[in-house]
Enzyme design. Structure first.
Site, PDB file in Angstrom:
ATOM      1  CD  GLU A 138      -2.301  -3.857   4.787  1.00 37.62           C
ATOM      2  OE1 GLU A 138      -1.741  -4.858   4.279  1.00 37.62           O
ATOM      3  OE2 GLU A 138      -3.487  -3.541   4.537  1.00 37.62           O
TER       4      GLU A 138
ATOM      5  CG  HIS B 194      -1.761  -1.338   1.197  1.00 32.20           C
ATOM      6  ND1 HIS B 194      -2.837  -1.571   0.383  1.00 32.20           N
ATOM      7  CD2 HIS B 194      -1.563  -2.487   1.916  1.00 32.20           C
ATOM      8  CE1 HIS B 194      -3.298  -2.795   0.597  1.00 32.20           C
ATOM      9  NE2 HIS B 194      -2.539  -3.382   1.515  1.00 32.20           N
TER      10      HIS B 194
ATOM     11  CD  GLU C 271      -2.076 -10.253   4.386  1.00 32.39           C
ATOM     12  OE1 GLU C 271      -1.979  -9.363   5.261  1.00 32.39           O
ATOM     13  OE2 GLU C 271      -2.660 -10.086   3.314  1.00 32.39           O
TER      14      GLU C 271
ATOM     15  CG  HIS D 249       0.504  -6.937   2.298  1.00 29.37           C
ATOM     16  ND1 HIS D 249      -0.255  -5.983   1.681  1.00 29.37           N
ATOM     17  CD2 HIS D 249       1.455  -7.304   1.391  1.00 29.37           C
ATOM     18  CE1 HIS D 249       0.190  -5.768   0.461  1.00 29.37           C
ATOM     19  NE2 HIS D 249       1.235  -6.565   0.253  1.00 29.37           N
TER      20      HIS D 249
END
Length: 439
Positions: free
Chosen positions: A210, A196, A328, A263
């Site tokens: 995030e 992101h 993640e 992430h």
């Protein structure tokens, strides 16, 4: 009881015992023969039994002084009737020759070639000319080195500041030696992608974005890898937006060896928690990289919520040409996970870096990031440190060897909070290991 024979008469022997001098019948005594110590037939030996007793004399009924473990090596001081005299753990005694083997010195011969070129994609440089010897560093296909010596089909070279041995099966002779200075071998390159960024905040929860967490941990991971002489490149180092396809293109154009994307997970049900790592379906190396990272996060005690290794066709995994993984790290939507993402970033970065290094088969070296670790031993010989690592792993601990100043330290875990390290130390002690917290 044993005594010096002072005289002999008609089958009786004169001795001094309990302050009295007298005679004992020869029918009830036997001769005590002195140990005949001969020059040893071998110079150095290695223990092949799992555990071997070191005894006061070269007999099985002699007193045990100490014990030595399989794989440990010692100088042979003397030989007597198939037993060898050694010094181990501060004690000098005898071990049975039936449970040791000779450690032959490396016979270094003048090399048959002057210069060589690596033909394997990646080739290990080892401490000795054997496949089971410790890895010192790695060299890449096409890199060239001067051959310093030869031994049983292996060549001695100096690469990345380390001098060791490479197998002759994976090199070829360079006949047209150039007079130019040799090129510095290229570093291993790792591409880190902080998910992101900019206009895309990613998932949000518990006061966190995030994009900020991913960038912070990616940068911390990169610093640890740089301390291991790895060339690190990033998709972003600031809060900017980067298209997914551009992230993959950047990694491909950089000709990086591996790709790791950072992430944070999120779900509508705030009870969802844990860490999971993805690879592209059918990518064997990607699966290996993902497993190495996932295992490192769990085994180093950063987080025990193990959601495992999974497959996905995420664009950054699909379009990158090198082994790729997407981690993640935790659920930003879960309050406990959010606390890890906010307050244990150093530990998370260290665990991910260790997973990457393990995949690349690069030894982890101690750095100055200030984490607490639990140390279970320190040795002057790497073989002894490796024996302890094997014992720890057999009991489920993820142990590593940290070399500093010629001393090989065995350490478990890495924590930003002292209390977590103390808990692990107590657990190790309960399992029979010595343990101290170091920083």
């Amino acid at each position: 009881s044993k005594y010096k024979a002072l005289a002999e008469s008609n089958g009786w022997y004169k001795i001094t015992a309990n302050g009295k001098t007298g005679w004992v019948s020869g029918a009830h005594v036997k001769e005590v023969k002195a140990i005949q110590e001969n020059p040893p037939k071998i110079d150095k030996l290695e223990v092949v039994a799992d555990v071997l007793n070191v005894r006061a004399k070269p007999t099985t009924n002699s007193a045990k002084l100490t014990q030595v473990k399989k794989g440990s090596k010692y100088k042979a001081l003397a030989e007597s009737n198939g037993w060898y005299k050694i010094t181990a753990n501060g004690k000098t005694g005898w071990v049975s020759g039936a449970h040791v083997k000779e450690v032959k010195a490396i016979q270094e011969n003048p090399p048959k070639i002057d210069k060589l070129e690596v033909v394997a994609d990646v080739l290990n440089v080892r401490a000795k000319p054997t496949t089971n010897s410790a890895k010192l560093t790695q060299v890449k296909k096409g890199s060239k080195y001067k051959a310093l010596a030869e031994s049983n089909g292996w060549y001695k070279i100096t690469a990345n500041g380390k001098t060791g041995w490479v197998s002759g099966a994976h090199v070829k002779e360079v006949k047209d030696i150039q007079e130019n200075p040799p090129k510095t071998p290229s570093k291993i390159s790792v591409f880190l992608d902080a998910g992101h960024g900019g206009k895309d905040p990613g998932a949000e929860g518990n006061g966190l974005n995030e994009k900020d967490i991913a960038l912070s941990i990616a940068l911390k991971t990169g610093e640890i890898l740089k301390n291991h002489n790895i060339d690190v490149k990033y998709s972003r180092t600031t809060d900017v937006f980067v298209e997914l396809a551009d992230r993959a293109s950047m990694a491909n154009n950089a000709n990086s060896d591996i790709f790791v994307s950072f992430h944070c997970n999120s779900f509508t049900d705030s009870s969802a928690k844990g860490t999971e790592t993805y690879h592209y379906p059918g990518s064997a190396e990607g699966a290996k990289l993902a497993k190495s990272i996932q295992d490192s996060i769990i085994k180093n005690g950063v987080y025990n919520g193990d959601r495992g290794v999974k497959e996905n066709t995420y664009l950054v995994l699909k379009q990158t040409k090198m082994p790729a993984a997407l981690v993640e790290m935790a659920f930003i939507s879960n309050s406990q996970d959010a606390n890890i993402l906010k307050n244990r970033q150093n530990e998370m970065a260290n665990a991910i870096a260790m997973g990457i290094l393990d995949y690349l088969e690069i030894p982890y070296n101690e750095t100055s990031e200030g984490l607490y670790r639990v140390q279970t031993g320190a040795f002057s010989q790497r073989e002894n440190a490796q024996n302890l690592v094997d014992e720890l792993k057999a009991k489920g601990y993820e142990a590593m060897i940290v070399e500093k100043g010629g001393i090989y330290k065995v350490q478990v875990g890495a924590f930003s909070q002292r209390g977590n390290a103390d808990k692990l130390a107590e657990q190790l002690k309960a399992d029979g290991f010595e343990a101290i917290v170091v920083r």
